[in-house]
Design an enzyme around this catalytic site. Structure first.
Site, PDB file in Angstrom:
ATOM      1  N   ASP A   1      -7.423  -1.436  -5.373  1.00  0.00           N
ATOM      2  CA  ASP A   1      -8.945  -1.456  -5.144  1.00  0.00           C
ATOM      3  C   ASP A   1      -9.490  -1.051  -3.941  1.00  0.00           C
ATOM      4  O   ASP A   1     -10.631  -0.856  -3.657  1.00  0.00           O
ATOM      5  CB  ASP A   1      -9.538  -3.176  -5.136  1.00  0.00           C
ATOM      6  CG  ASP A   1      -8.332  -4.173  -4.418  1.00  0.00           C
ATOM      7  OD1 ASP A   1      -7.784  -3.559  -3.671  1.00  0.00           O
ATOM      8  OD2 ASP A   1      -8.815  -5.281  -4.436  1.00  0.00           O
TER       9      ASP A   1
ATOM     10  N   HIS B   1     -11.565  -6.685  -3.486  1.00  0.00           N
ATOM     11  CA  HIS B   1     -11.367  -6.355  -2.055  1.00  0.00           C
ATOM     12  C   HIS B   1     -12.103  -7.190  -1.059  1.00  0.00           C
ATOM     13  O   HIS B   1     -12.244  -6.913  -0.134  1.00  0.00           O
ATOM     14  CB  HIS B   1     -11.063  -5.052  -1.662  1.00  0.00           C
ATOM     15  CG  HIS B   1     -10.045  -4.605  -0.659  1.00  0.00           C
ATOM     16  ND1 HIS B   1      -8.660  -4.583  -0.814  1.00  0.00           N
ATOM     17  CD2 HIS B   1     -10.088  -4.369   0.545  1.00  0.00           C
ATOM     18  CE1 HIS B   1      -8.016  -4.123   0.067  1.00  0.00           C
ATOM     19  NE2 HIS B   1      -8.797  -4.016   1.052  1.00  0.00           N
TER      20      HIS B   1
ATOM     21  N   TYR C   1       0.882  -1.107   0.024  1.00  0.00           N
ATOM     22  CA  TYR C   1      -0.104   0.082   0.027  1.00  0.00           C
ATOM     23  C   TYR C   1       0.882   1.067   0.066  1.00  0.00           C
ATOM     24  O   TYR C   1       1.635   1.485   0.883  1.00  0.00           O
ATOM     25  CB  TYR C   1      -0.756  -0.089   1.329  1.00  0.00           C
ATOM     26  CG  TYR C   1      -2.101  -0.695   1.083  1.00  0.00           C
ATOM     27  CD1 TYR C   1      -3.160  -0.479   0.393  1.00  0.00           C
ATOM     28  CD2 TYR C   1      -2.285  -1.846   2.104  1.00  0.00           C
ATOM     29  CE1 TYR C   1      -4.426  -1.235   0.368  1.00  0.00           C
ATOM     30  CE2 TYR C   1      -3.204  -2.740   2.089  1.00  0.00           C
ATOM     31  CZ  TYR C   1      -4.405  -2.528   1.169  1.00  0.00           C
ATOM     32  OH  TYR C   1      -5.567  -3.115   1.287  1.00  0.00           O
TER      33      TYR C   1
END
Length: 522
Positions: free
Chosen positions: A272, A390, A243
């Site tokens: 996502d 996700h 991330y």
């Protein structure tokens, strides 16, 4: 001999001037640490004068306490018998906390051996883990429509078994990004494994080694990458989820850190969930420690730990970020997103990432054929894509990954020759895995299943999860008359019922009407 402290003793130290907490049966003076706590002082003060072990342990990797506090901060042992009744843990009182699903369960399964499918594993885990863990694992966006469709869409795809085929041999091995694995499914990145069992992500890794399965380590894992990989064999394969952070230096430092771990073979850039979805089962837990402490633990000791680096400006402290975004009652999920960058673009992010690493890049979270096609234009830097919504945890009513897979087949099949395409979300049976492989997926990811396996029985629970799924995959392959994964194809399934629900606007791309853009290759 050190003094033994009572509940009355620690209750007198609940201010910024003197703050004590109980952790693992000992009393700690954390007053000097308050100003530097990554999550801000408020979260510690809310737990001051209490036994904070239950809140602290699942979201802080081993060693965090010792690294963060001087030896002198440990004042002495705590007399647990002096806790008031309401402060006793569920185990101490003999009344374990129950989730709604636990309270409704009938005829509970007692052992892993009694679990015959992944639903059984989840049911057993639901009876064992606490409400906070259940809320985080089970939760999904809004009304759970995408999560439910993830689970049910595979039932609309029919198998086409063949007869008079020798099915004595069955080989489930395959390759993922050039790495040999023994099963065509892998562990998708899923955070906070230690919420469900102390073995955490390392326990999942041990089970994956037993079955030769690939594991993608979550950026928000509850253990450090070094702890997760400790003792793993030289041939065990891992990916690393990234991330990207607002403070890019933190992400850059983490990438440098994983370069030192040879078992990590590729980076999975997750796209996502640029912002967190609304996960009401998680939010109902109203666990303040999780809300503000989860991300701070990650920043200060777990998989996302980075060496402090100079930054420009004056970024908000975590406490301020959470308060500004209204996430005080947002559950574990929203807290994990503090600091995550929402400004990633094709134009800026991939060039930046190219400067940071030579490892293969996999883009996770594609939900349209247009984005799959765009990703294919960035080969060979991008080696693969994971079609995913996700786990239904971001935008509710987003399509299941199998829809996107079929969209790619319909509008831009050349993507399969440029990239390896993976899917995740909703896998409950080995037949689900085989159906995805027949439709072009190179591998299939498991998110919640390993977490519930861990909650059901630690390492053995994850092993049982993988064992069940591998057995079901083998059965499906044999009944199709297929010996190797590479032999699976469209001829083995009938997906017509799902194809009827596919998006029909393939002539519009990047906001412009361009005719059959795929045929013209833009």
């Amino acid at each position: 001999m050190a003094k033994t402290y009572t509940y009355e003793d620690v209750q007198q130290h609940r201010s910024t001037d003197s703050c004590w907490v109980v952790l693992y049966g000992s009393v700690y003076d954390v007053t000097p640490f308050l100003p530097s706590h990554p999550g801000g002082s408020k979260i510690i003060l809310q737990l001051a004068g209490t036994d904070a072990t239950e809140e602290y342990d699942p979201i802080h990797p081993p060693g965090t306490l010792e690294d963060s506090l001087p030896d002198a901060a440990k004042l002495g042992p705590f007399d647990m018998s002096t806790l008031p009744k309401e402060e006793l843990s569920p185990e101490q009182t003999g009344t374990p906390s129950k989730s709604p699903a636990q309270e409704q369960a009938e005829e509970p399964l007692a052992t892993l051996d009694e679990c015959l499918n992944l639903d059984d594993i989840e049911a057993l885990a639901t009876r064992k883990i606490n409400r906070k863990a259940w809320g985080y694992y089970y939760s999904a966006g809004d009304d759970l429509i995408s999560k439910t469709l993830n689970n049910t869409v595979y039932s609309k795809i029919l198998m086409r078994p063949r007869i008079f085929v020798d099915c004595t041999r069955c080989d489930t091995s395959t390759t993922i990004l050039g790495q040999k694995v023994n099963v065509p499914f892998f562990v998708s990145p899923a955070a906070m494994a230690r919420l469900g069992n102390p073995a955490g992500e390392r326990g999942i890794a041990q089970a994956c080694e037993t079955y030769g399965a690939l594991q993608i380590i979550s950026n928000n894992a509850s253990q450090t990458p070094e702890q997760i990989l400790e003792g793993c064999g030289p041939d065990q394969v891992f990916g690393w989820q990234l991330y990207v952070q607002n403070e890019r230096a933190k992400s850059e430092e983490m990438i440098r850190r994983i370069h030192a771990l040879p078992n990590i073979k590729f980076i999975v850039l997750t796209l996502d969930a640029p912002v967190p979805g609304k996960r009401e089962h998680d939010e109902r837990s109203k666990n303040v420690a999780a809300n503000l402490g989860a991300r701070s633990s990650i920043q200060s000791g777990s998989a996302s730990t980075t060496t402090p680096a100079p930054t420009t400006g004056a970024p908000l402290r975590l406490e301020e970020q959470v308060e500004a975004s209204g996430n005080l009652d947002g559950g574990v999920g929203k807290a994990l997103f503090a600091g995550t960058a929402p400004d990633l673009t094709w134009r800026t992010t991939l060039p930046w990432l190219r400067k940071q690493t030579d490892l293969p890049i996999v883009l996770k979270g594609l939900q349209t054929h247009e984005d799959a096609y765009m990703a294919s234009l960035h080969a060979p830097q991008v080696k693969g894509i994971i079609l995913s919504n996700h786990g239904g945890r971001a935008m509710d009513t987003a399509p299941p990954s199998i829809h996107t897979l079929l969209e790619i087949r319909k509008y831009c099949p050349e993507v399969f020759s440029r990239l390896e395409v993976f899917v995740d979300g909703g896998i409950r049976r080995g037949t689900d895995v085989v159906k995805a492989l027949c439709l072009g997926a190179k591998g299939v990811g498991l998110g919640r299943a390993p977490l519930f396996g861990l909650g059901a029985g630690g390492v053995e629970g994850v092993e049982r999860t993988l064992e069940i799924l591998k057995g079901e995959v083998e059965t499906a392959m044999r009944l199709l008359g297929v010996e190797k994964v590479s032999e699976l194809g469209q001829q083995h399934v009938n997906a017509r019922a799902v194809e009827r629900d596919l998006y029909e606007g393939g002539e519009i791309f990047l906001g412009q009407r361009v005719g059959m853009w795929v045929r013209s290759k833009l």
